[in-house]
Scaffold this motif. Structure first.
Motif, PDB file in Angstrom:
ATOM      1  N   MET A   1      48.232  -2.735  16.763  1.00 38.07           N
ATOM      2  CA  MET A   1      48.154  -2.659  15.314  1.00 38.07           C
ATOM      3  C   MET A   1      47.150  -1.592  14.900  1.00 38.07           C
ATOM      4  N   LYS A   2      47.471  -0.834  13.906  1.00 38.87           N
ATOM      5  CA  LYS A   2      46.592   0.233  13.456  1.00 38.87           C
ATOM      6  C   LYS A   2      45.381  -0.353  12.746  1.00 38.87           C
ATOM      7  N   ASP A   3      44.248   0.376  12.829  1.00 35.99           N
ATOM      8  CA  ASP A   3      43.050  -0.048  12.125  1.00 35.99           C
ATOM      9  C   ASP A   3      43.277   0.030  10.625  1.00 35.99           C
ATOM     10  N   VAL A   4      42.789  -0.958   9.894  1.00 36.93           N
ATOM     11  CA  VAL A   4      42.904  -0.992   8.442  1.00 36.93           C
ATOM     12  C   VAL A   4      41.538  -0.691   7.854  1.00 36.93           C
ATOM     13  N   ALA A   5      41.487   0.272   6.924  1.00 38.16           N
ATOM     14  CA  ALA A   5      40.213   0.635   6.310  1.00 38.16           C
ATOM     15  C   ALA A   5      39.612  -0.559   5.596  1.00 38.16           C
ATOM     16  N   LYS A   6      38.324  -0.798   5.829  1.00 40.64           N
ATOM     17  CA  LYS A   6      37.649  -1.921   5.195  1.00 40.64           C
ATOM     18  C   LYS A   6      37.349  -1.590   3.736  1.00 40.64           C
ATOM     19  N   ASN A   7      37.391  -2.639   2.934  1.00 35.72           N
ATOM     20  CA  ASN A   7      37.013  -2.528   1.520  1.00 35.72           C
ATOM     21  C   ASN A   7      37.899  -1.568   0.721  1.00 35.72           C
ATOM     22  N   GLN A   8      39.100  -1.237   1.223  1.00 36.42           N
ATOM     23  CA  GLN A   8      39.977  -0.391   0.426  1.00 36.42           C
ATOM     24  C   GLN A   8      40.537  -1.195  -0.733  1.00 36.42           C
ATOM     25  N   LYS A   9      40.719  -0.529  -1.848  1.00 35.98           N
ATOM     26  CA  LYS A   9      41.224  -1.182  -3.049  1.00 35.98           C
ATOM     27  C   LYS A   9      42.680  -1.547  -2.836  1.00 35.98           C
ATOM     28  N   THR A  10      43.053  -2.761  -3.234  1.00 33.63           N
ATOM     29  CA  THR A  10      44.411  -3.237  -3.000  1.00 33.63           C
ATOM     30  C   THR A  10      45.022  -3.839  -4.265  1.00 33.63           C
ATOM     31  N   ILE A  11      46.327  -3.969  -4.232  1.00 34.32           N
ATOM     32  CA  ILE A  11      47.107  -4.686  -5.240  1.00 34.32           C
ATOM     33  C   ILE A  11      47.785  -5.836  -4.516  1.00 34.32           C
ATOM     34  N   THR A  12      47.761  -7.028  -5.115  1.00 37.21           N
ATOM     35  CA  THR A  12      48.382  -8.184  -4.484  1.00 37.21           C
ATOM     36  C   THR A  12      49.605  -8.612  -5.275  1.00 37.21           C
ATOM     37  N   SER A  13      50.717  -8.808  -4.559  1.00 37.94           N
ATOM     38  CA  SER A  13      51.975  -9.241  -5.173  1.00 37.94           C
ATOM     39  C   SER A  13      52.599 -10.303  -4.294  1.00 37.94           C
ATOM     40  N   ARG A  14      52.871 -11.469  -4.863  1.00 36.38           N
ATOM     41  CA  ARG A  14      53.434 -12.594  -4.105  1.00 36.38           C
ATOM     42  C   ARG A  14      52.597 -12.904  -2.870  1.00 36.38           C
ATOM     43  N   GLY A  15      51.299 -12.692  -2.978  1.00 41.22           N
ATOM     44  CA  GLY A  15      50.395 -12.955  -1.871  1.00 41.22           C
ATOM     45  C   GLY A  15      50.342 -11.854  -0.829  1.00 41.22           C
ATOM     46  N   ILE A  16      51.046 -10.738  -1.061  1.00 40.58           N
ATOM     47  CA  ILE A  16      51.079  -9.619  -0.120  1.00 40.58           C
ATOM     48  C   ILE A  16      50.230  -8.487  -0.668  1.00 40.58           C
ATOM     49  N   LYS A  17      49.374  -7.919   0.166  1.00 38.36           N
ATOM     50  CA  LYS A  17      48.457  -6.856  -0.268  1.00 38.36           C
ATOM     51  C   LYS A  17      49.057  -5.477  -0.009  1.00 38.36           C
ATOM     52  N   PHE A  18      48.824  -4.564  -0.970  1.00 38.07           N
ATOM     53  CA  PHE A  18      49.272  -3.184  -0.860  1.00 38.07           C
ATOM     54  C   PHE A  18      48.118  -2.251  -1.204  1.00 38.07           C
ATOM     55  N   PRO A  19      47.988  -1.128  -0.490  1.00 33.47           N
ATOM     56  CA  PRO A  19      46.936  -0.168  -0.837  1.00 33.47           C
ATOM     57  C   PRO A  19      47.124   0.345  -2.267  1.00 33.47           C
ATOM     58  N   HIS A  20      46.028   0.451  -2.988  1.00 34.65           N
ATOM     59  CA  HIS A  20      46.077   0.975  -4.362  1.00 34.65           C
ATOM     60  C   HIS A  20      46.081   2.499  -4.270  1.00 34.65           C
ATOM     61  N   ASP A  21      47.267   3.046  -4.003  1.00 36.75           N
ATOM     62  CA  ASP A  21      47.435   4.486  -3.815  1.00 36.75           C
ATOM     63  C   ASP A  21      48.290   5.009  -4.964  1.00 36.75           C
ATOM     64  N   ARG A  22      47.664   5.698  -5.907  1.00 38.32           N
ATOM     65  CA  ARG A  22      48.374   6.178  -7.098  1.00 38.32           C
ATOM     66  C   ARG A  22      49.398   7.249  -6.758  1.00 38.32           C
ATOM     67  N   MET A  23      49.251   7.925  -5.634  1.00 39.32           N
ATOM     68  CA  MET A  23      50.210   8.946  -5.242  1.00 39.32           C
ATOM     69  C   MET A  23      51.513   8.322  -4.737  1.00 39.32           C
ATOM     70  N   VAL A  24      51.433   7.104  -4.246  1.00 37.75           N
ATOM     71  CA  VAL A  24      52.602   6.437  -3.683  1.00 37.75           C
ATOM     72  C   VAL A  24      53.193   5.421  -4.662  1.00 37.75           C
ATOM     73  N   ILE A  25      52.319   4.676  -5.358  1.00 37.85           N
ATOM     74  CA  ILE A  25      52.783   3.637  -6.276  1.00 37.85           C
ATOM     75  C   ILE A  25      52.411   4.033  -7.704  1.00 37.85           C
ATOM     76  N   PRO A  26      53.361   4.516  -8.509  1.00 36.95           N
ATOM     77  CA  PRO A  26      53.074   4.893  -9.896  1.00 36.95           C
ATOM     78  C   PRO A  26      52.618   3.697 -10.722  1.00 36.95           C
ATOM     79  N   TRP A  27      52.071   3.965 -11.907  1.00 34.43           N
ATOM     80  CA  TRP A  27      51.465   2.905 -12.717  1.00 34.43           C
ATOM     81  C   TRP A  27      52.445   1.799 -13.070  1.00 34.43           C
ATOM     82  N   ARG A  28      53.697   2.166 -13.376  1.00 36.09           N
ATOM     83  CA  ARG A  28      54.666   1.127 -13.745  1.00 36.09           C
ATOM     84  C   ARG A  28      54.917   0.175 -12.581  1.00 36.09           C
TER      85      ARG A  28
END
Length: 232
Positions: free
Chosen positions: A1-28
Protein backbone atom coordinates in the motif's frame (compact mmCIF):
# COMPACT_ATOMS: atom_id res chain seq x y z
CA UNK A 1 0.00 0.00 0.00
CA UNK A 2 1.29 3.45 -0.85
CA UNK A 3 2.16 5.89 1.92
CA UNK A 4 -0.63 8.37 2.66
CA UNK A 5 0.36 11.94 3.50
CA UNK A 6 -0.43 12.75 7.12
CA UNK A 7 -2.77 15.59 7.99
CA UNK A 8 -3.82 16.13 4.36
CA UNK A 9 -7.12 17.91 3.98
CA UNK A 10 -9.94 15.54 3.06
CA UNK A 11 -13.60 15.44 2.08
CA UNK A 12 -15.78 12.69 3.55
CA UNK A 13 -18.71 11.18 1.65
CA UNK A 14 -20.70 8.17 2.89
CA UNK A 15 -17.89 7.60 5.36
CA UNK A 16 -15.25 7.48 2.58
CA UNK A 17 -12.40 10.00 2.60
CA UNK A 18 -11.12 11.80 -0.51
CA UNK A 19 -8.17 14.18 -0.87
CA UNK A 20 -9.30 17.81 -1.04
CA UNK A 21 -7.68 18.41 -4.43
CA UNK A 22 -9.30 21.32 -6.28
CA UNK A 23 -7.53 20.35 -9.51
CA UNK A 24 -9.23 16.95 -9.53
CA UNK A 25 -12.55 17.60 -7.76
CA UNK A 26 -14.28 20.85 -8.84
CA UNK A 27 -16.34 22.82 -6.31
CA UNK A 28 -19.69 21.41 -7.43
CA UNK A 29 -18.45 17.84 -7.01
CA UNK A 30 -16.95 18.72 -3.62
CA UNK A 31 -20.36 19.99 -2.49
CA UNK A 32 -22.09 16.83 -3.72
CA UNK A 33 -19.52 14.68 -1.92
CA UNK A 34 -20.02 16.51 1.38
CA UNK A 35 -23.81 16.13 1.06
CA UNK A 36 -23.56 12.42 0.21
CA UNK A 37 -25.14 13.15 -3.17
CA UNK A 38 -22.17 12.45 -5.45
CA UNK A 39 -23.18 9.80 -8.02
CA UNK A 40 -26.30 9.40 -5.89
CA UNK A 41 -28.36 7.31 -8.31
CA UNK A 42 -25.47 5.06 -9.28
CA UNK A 43 -24.57 4.59 -5.61
CA UNK A 44 -28.13 3.57 -4.79
CA UNK A 45 -28.16 1.05 -7.62
CA UNK A 46 -24.86 -0.45 -6.49
CA UNK A 47 -25.96 -0.73 -2.86
CA UNK A 48 -29.30 -2.29 -3.82
CA UNK A 49 -28.16 -4.75 -6.47
CA UNK A 50 -24.59 -5.89 -5.90
CA UNK A 51 -23.53 -8.68 -3.55
CA UNK A 52 -20.36 -9.27 -1.48
CA UNK A 53 -19.54 -12.35 -3.56
CA UNK A 54 -19.67 -10.47 -6.88
CA UNK A 55 -16.66 -10.09 -9.16
CA UNK A 56 -16.98 -6.64 -10.74
CA UNK A 57 -15.67 -4.86 -13.80
CA UNK A 58 -15.99 -1.10 -13.44
CA UNK A 59 -15.63 0.90 -16.64
CA UNK A 60 -14.76 4.51 -15.83
CA UNK A 61 -13.19 4.55 -12.35
CA UNK A 62 -13.18 8.35 -12.04
CA UNK A 63 -12.01 9.48 -8.59
CA UNK A 64 -12.26 5.98 -7.11
CA UNK A 65 -15.68 6.60 -5.59
CA UNK A 66 -17.56 3.56 -6.86
CA UNK A 67 -14.72 1.10 -6.34
CA UNK A 68 -14.38 2.32 -2.74
CA UNK A 69 -18.14 2.14 -2.20
CA UNK A 70 -18.29 -1.41 -3.55
CA UNK A 71 -15.38 -2.54 -1.39
CA UNK A 72 -16.29 -0.76 1.84
CA UNK A 73 -20.10 -0.66 1.82
CA UNK A 74 -21.02 -3.81 -0.11
CA UNK A 75 -18.01 -5.86 0.97
CA UNK A 76 -16.92 -6.90 -2.51
CA UNK A 77 -13.37 -8.22 -2.61
CA UNK A 78 -12.80 -8.56 -6.36
CA UNK A 79 -13.16 -5.33 -8.34
CA UNK A 80 -11.36 -4.54 -11.60
CA UNK A 81 -11.55 -0.76 -12.12
CA UNK A 82 -10.64 0.55 -15.58
CA UNK A 83 -9.69 4.21 -16.00
CA UNK A 84 -8.30 5.75 -19.19
CA UNK A 85 -6.93 8.98 -17.69
CA UNK A 86 -3.36 8.37 -16.45
CA UNK A 87 -3.56 11.48 -14.26
CA UNK A 88 -6.31 9.86 -12.21
CA UNK A 89 -4.42 6.71 -11.27
CA UNK A 90 -2.33 8.20 -8.40
CA UNK A 91 -5.45 9.93 -7.05
CA UNK A 92 -7.45 6.68 -7.04
CA UNK A 93 -4.54 4.86 -5.38
CA UNK A 94 -4.44 7.55 -2.70
CA UNK A 95 -8.18 7.23 -2.08
CA UNK A 96 -7.87 3.47 -1.71
CA UNK A 97 -4.86 3.79 0.58
CA UNK A 98 -6.39 6.36 2.94
CA UNK A 99 -9.55 4.23 3.27
CA UNK A 100 -7.75 0.88 3.50
CA UNK A 101 -9.64 -0.43 0.48
CA UNK A 102 -8.85 -4.06 -0.32
CA UNK A 103 -9.45 -6.19 -3.37
CA UNK A 104 -9.52 -3.50 -6.08
CA UNK A 105 -7.23 -3.81 -9.09
CA UNK A 106 -6.79 -0.55 -11.02
CA UNK A 107 -6.18 -0.79 -14.76
CA UNK A 108 -4.95 2.31 -16.63
CA UNK A 109 -6.38 1.01 -19.89
CA UNK A 110 -9.36 1.18 -22.21
CA UNK A 111 -11.29 -1.64 -23.84
CA UNK A 112 -11.87 -1.84 -27.56
CA UNK A 113 -12.23 -4.16 -30.53
CA UNK A 114 -8.56 -5.18 -30.46
CA UNK A 115 -5.47 -5.13 -28.27
CA UNK A 116 -2.99 -2.31 -28.86
CA UNK A 117 -2.74 1.33 -27.87
CA UNK A 118 -4.99 4.38 -27.91
CA UNK A 119 -4.29 8.10 -27.75
CA UNK A 120 -5.43 9.97 -24.65
CA UNK A 121 -5.76 13.75 -24.83
CA UNK A 122 -4.58 15.11 -21.50
CA UNK A 123 -6.05 18.61 -21.01
CA UNK A 124 -5.46 21.25 -18.33
CA UNK A 125 -9.10 20.83 -17.35
CA UNK A 126 -8.85 17.18 -16.37
CA UNK A 127 -12.63 16.71 -16.66
CA UNK A 128 -12.33 17.57 -20.37
CA UNK A 129 -9.58 15.02 -20.97
CA UNK A 130 -10.68 12.25 -23.33
CA UNK A 131 -9.81 9.71 -26.01
CA UNK A 132 -10.89 12.06 -28.77
CA UNK A 133 -9.42 15.36 -30.06
CA UNK A 134 -11.50 18.51 -29.72
CA UNK A 135 -11.71 21.50 -32.07
CA UNK A 136 -10.70 23.71 -29.13
CA UNK A 137 -7.40 21.88 -28.50
CA UNK A 138 -4.37 24.19 -28.59
CA UNK A 139 -1.16 24.84 -26.66
CA UNK A 140 -3.14 26.48 -23.86
CA UNK A 141 -5.67 23.71 -23.29
CA UNK A 142 -3.79 20.54 -24.22
CA UNK A 143 -1.03 19.34 -21.91
CA UNK A 144 -0.04 16.21 -23.80
CA UNK A 145 -1.19 13.33 -25.96
CA UNK A 146 -0.32 10.07 -24.26
CA UNK A 147 -0.35 6.49 -25.45
CA UNK A 148 -2.38 4.22 -23.20
CA UNK A 149 -3.07 0.52 -23.34
CA UNK A 150 -6.08 -0.79 -25.23
CA UNK A 151 -7.30 -4.29 -24.40
CA UNK A 152 -9.63 -6.48 -26.37
CA UNK A 153 -13.02 -6.12 -24.67
CA UNK A 154 -14.24 -9.64 -25.36
CA UNK A 155 -11.04 -11.27 -24.18
CA UNK A 156 -10.91 -9.09 -21.06
CA UNK A 157 -14.44 -10.03 -20.02
CA UNK A 158 -13.83 -13.72 -20.70
CA UNK A 159 -10.61 -13.66 -18.64
CA UNK A 160 -12.06 -11.81 -15.63
CA UNK A 161 -15.53 -13.41 -15.94
CA UNK A 162 -17.32 -10.69 -13.96
CA UNK A 163 -20.67 -11.34 -12.33
CA UNK A 164 -21.40 -7.60 -12.24
CA UNK A 165 -20.68 -4.60 -14.43
CA UNK A 166 -20.70 -0.93 -13.40
CA UNK A 167 -20.32 1.39 -16.38
CA UNK A 168 -20.07 5.18 -16.63
CA UNK A 169 -18.00 6.09 -19.69
CA UNK A 170 -19.67 9.24 -20.98
CA UNK A 171 -21.46 7.82 -24.00
CA UNK A 172 -18.84 5.29 -25.11
CA UNK A 173 -21.09 2.54 -23.71
CA UNK A 174 -23.03 2.47 -27.00
CA UNK A 175 -20.08 1.15 -29.03
CA UNK A 176 -18.19 -0.68 -26.27
CA UNK A 177 -20.85 -2.85 -24.64
CA UNK A 178 -21.63 -4.82 -27.84
CA UNK A 179 -17.95 -5.87 -27.88
CA UNK A 180 -18.06 -7.30 -24.35
CA UNK A 181 -18.76 -10.94 -23.49
CA UNK A 182 -21.57 -10.49 -20.94
CA UNK A 183 -22.31 -14.21 -20.53
CA UNK A 184 -21.03 -14.32 -16.94
CA UNK A 185 -22.73 -11.05 -15.86
CA UNK A 186 -25.83 -11.37 -13.63
CA UNK A 187 -26.20 -7.61 -13.00
CA UNK A 188 -25.16 -4.56 -15.04
CA UNK A 189 -25.52 -0.96 -13.87
CA UNK A 190 -25.08 1.47 -16.74
CA UNK A 191 -25.26 5.25 -16.66
CA UNK A 192 -26.77 6.31 -19.97
CA UNK A 193 -25.89 9.55 -21.76
CA UNK A 194 -28.86 10.27 -24.05
CA UNK A 195 -27.80 13.90 -24.39
CA UNK A 196 -24.84 12.66 -26.45
CA UNK A 197 -25.91 9.33 -27.93
CA UNK A 198 -29.58 10.08 -28.60
CA UNK A 199 -32.51 7.69 -28.44
CA UNK A 200 -30.87 5.40 -31.00
CA UNK A 201 -27.84 4.98 -28.75
CA UNK A 202 -30.02 4.19 -25.74
CA UNK A 203 -31.97 1.64 -27.79
CA UNK A 204 -28.69 0.02 -28.88
CA UNK A 205 -27.61 -0.46 -25.24
CA UNK A 206 -30.98 -2.02 -24.34
CA UNK A 207 -30.76 -4.30 -27.38
CA UNK A 208 -27.23 -5.37 -26.39
CA UNK A 209 -28.39 -6.27 -22.89
CA UNK A 210 -31.46 -8.12 -24.15
CA UNK A 211 -29.33 -10.15 -26.57
CA UNK A 212 -27.04 -11.05 -23.65
CA UNK A 213 -30.01 -12.29 -21.61
CA UNK A 214 -30.13 -9.31 -19.24
CA UNK A 215 -33.44 -7.54 -18.70
CA UNK A 216 -34.37 -4.09 -17.45
CA UNK A 217 -34.86 -3.97 -13.66
CA UNK A 218 -37.08 -1.00 -12.88
CA UNK A 219 -36.61 -1.07 -9.09
CA UNK A 220 -32.86 -0.77 -9.47
CA UNK A 221 -33.06 2.01 -12.06
CA UNK A 222 -33.51 5.76 -11.70
CA UNK A 223 -33.23 8.42 -14.37
CA UNK A 224 -30.20 7.83 -16.57
CA UNK A 225 -28.84 5.06 -14.32
CA UNK A 226 -30.28 1.79 -15.58
CA UNK A 227 -29.95 -1.65 -14.02
CA UNK A 228 -30.17 -4.88 -16.01
CA UNK A 229 -30.37 -8.26 -14.33
CA UNK A 230 -30.33 -11.91 -15.23
CA UNK A 231 -32.60 -14.33 -13.36
CA UNK A 232 -30.26 -16.87 -11.82
Amino acid sequence: MKDVAKNQKTITSRGIKFPHDRMVIPWRQRKLLRNNRYEEKESRAVLQNLRPEDRVIELGAGIGYMSSLMALKVGIRDVHAFEANPRMIPFIENVHAMNDVKGVTIHNAVLGDHAGTAEFYNRRDYVASSLAPLPTDDDQTLLSIEKIEMRDAGDTFRTIAPTALVCDIEGAEVDLLPLCDLSSVRCAIVEMHPQWVGSAGVAKVFATMTQAGLTYHHRGSQGKVVTFRRDW
